[in-house]
Design a protein around this motif. Structure first.
Motif, PDB file in Angstrom:
ATOM      1  N   LEU A  14       0.826  -1.204   0.000  1.00  0.00           N
ATOM      2  CA  LEU A  14       0.000   0.000   0.000  1.00  0.00           C
ATOM      3  C   LEU A  14       0.865   1.260   0.000  1.00  0.00           C
ATOM      4  N   CYS A  93      -6.903   3.845   5.867  1.00  0.00           N
ATOM      5  CA  CYS A  93      -6.497   2.636   5.151  1.00  0.00           C
ATOM      6  C   CYS A  93      -6.441   1.471   6.130  1.00  0.00           C
ATOM      7  N   GLU A  94      -6.664   0.282   5.605  1.00  0.00           N
ATOM      8  CA  GLU A  94      -6.672  -0.936   6.407  1.00  0.00           C
ATOM      9  C   GLU A  94      -5.556  -1.863   5.931  1.00  0.00           C
ATOM     10  N   GLU A  96      -5.526  -4.800   4.896  1.00  0.00           N
ATOM     11  CA  GLU A  96      -5.829  -5.620   3.717  1.00  0.00           C
ATOM     12  C   GLU A  96      -5.814  -4.815   2.416  1.00  0.00           C
ATOM     13  N   ASP A  97      -5.791  -3.486   2.496  1.00  0.00           N
ATOM     14  CA  ASP A  97      -5.725  -2.667   1.285  1.00  0.00           C
ATOM     15  C   ASP A  97      -4.330  -2.776   0.678  1.00  0.00           C
ATOM     16  N   THR A  98      -4.264  -2.985  -0.621  1.00  0.00           N
ATOM     17  CA  THR A  98      -2.957  -3.035  -1.290  1.00  0.00           C
ATOM     18  C   THR A  98      -2.724  -1.843  -2.199  1.00  0.00           C
ATOM     19  N   GLU A 102      -7.992   0.860  -4.154  1.00  0.00           N
ATOM     20  CA  GLU A 102      -8.742  -0.198  -3.474  1.00  0.00           C
ATOM     21  C   GLU A 102      -9.291   0.299  -2.142  1.00  0.00           C
ATOM     22  N   ALA A 103      -8.488   1.058  -1.412  1.00  0.00           N
ATOM     23  CA  ALA A 103      -8.941   1.599  -0.127  1.00  0.00           C
ATOM     24  C   ALA A 103     -10.106   2.569  -0.329  1.00  0.00           C
ATOM     25  N   ARG A 106     -13.231   0.570  -1.267  1.00  0.00           N
ATOM     26  CA  ARG A 106     -13.743  -0.150  -0.095  1.00  0.00           C
ATOM     27  C   ARG A 106     -14.510   0.801   0.814  1.00  0.00           C
ATOM     28  N   GLU A 107     -13.923   1.967   1.090  1.00  0.00           N
ATOM     29  CA  GLU A 107     -14.596   2.945   1.951  1.00  0.00           C
ATOM     30  C   GLU A 107     -15.921   3.398   1.339  1.00  0.00           C
TER      31      GLU A 107
END
Length: 198
Positions: A14, A93-94, A96-98, A102-103, A106-107
């Motif tokens: 990330l 960001c988490e 699992e976010d790459t 993607e982050a 997802r949000e």
């Protein structure tokens, strides 16, 4: 949320993606303030190996997306539970976010309740740095396109969700959201009234 391991903090995909995205990104209007923010974000990441994560109290990158209904010429905003402001979807960001994209997606999906969102091609639209209760957020802002017939569903992070026409955004949101809406409208070749979008 699990705490990122030291390996993720220092060599994670990330962080590397964020550096690549910011190194390549330029504001479509050539805004010098956006260029200064871009350089500041890159400097922050070079100085803070944990600069992607909430644990970095000197500030951290976040990812957000303005959910857009391109057919209806409108955007979905959330009345943020803690900040009590109308905002685009987004947040921390988490592990699992790459990627930043993607982050952001997802949000947007989590906070809008809409499945099938897709990011507007071309990467981020804007950057925005703002102070929050936890630290400075160095936000990377995208736009997410809602599929036809999308129905929103409120999350625990929202007091309300509401669709606004592009030219209504300035009546409820701050300058950052207004500018993001303007960029999204321009990218979609929509024509909001210029007197309402500075």
């Amino acid at each position: 949320m699990s705490v990122p391991s030291e390996d993720i903090l220092t060599t994670g995909a990330l962080r590397a993606d964020a550096q690549r995205v910011l190194a390549a990104w330029r504001d479509r209007d050539g805004d010098q303030e956006q260029e200064r923010l871009r350089q500041d974000y890159l400097r922050h990441l070079s100085e803070h190996p944990d600069g992607m994560w909430k644990a970095c109290t000197d500030g951290h990158l976040t990812a957000s997306a303005l959910v857009v209904d391109p057919e209806g010429g409108r955007v979905l905003l959330t009345l943020h539970r803690k900040l009590e402001m109308w905002l685009q979807m987004g947040g921390h960001c988490e592990p699992e976010d790459t990627t930043l994209a993607e982050a952001a997606l997802r949000e947007a999906t989590e906070e809008s309740g809409i499945t099938g969102l897709t990011l507007l091609p071309g990467g981020p639209l804007r950057l925005d740095r703002h102070r929050t209760p936890c630290a400075w957020h160095l936000d990377v802002q995208y736009a997410a396109l809602a599929p036809a017939g999308a129905v929103e569903a409120i999350s625990d992070e929202s007091l309300a969700l509401r669709w606004f026409a592009f030219d209504e955004v300035a009546e409820v949101a701050d300058t950052s959201v207004v500018r993001l809406a303007r960029q999204a409208a321009a990218a979609l070749s929509l024509s909001p009234r210029p007197d309402r979008l500075p």
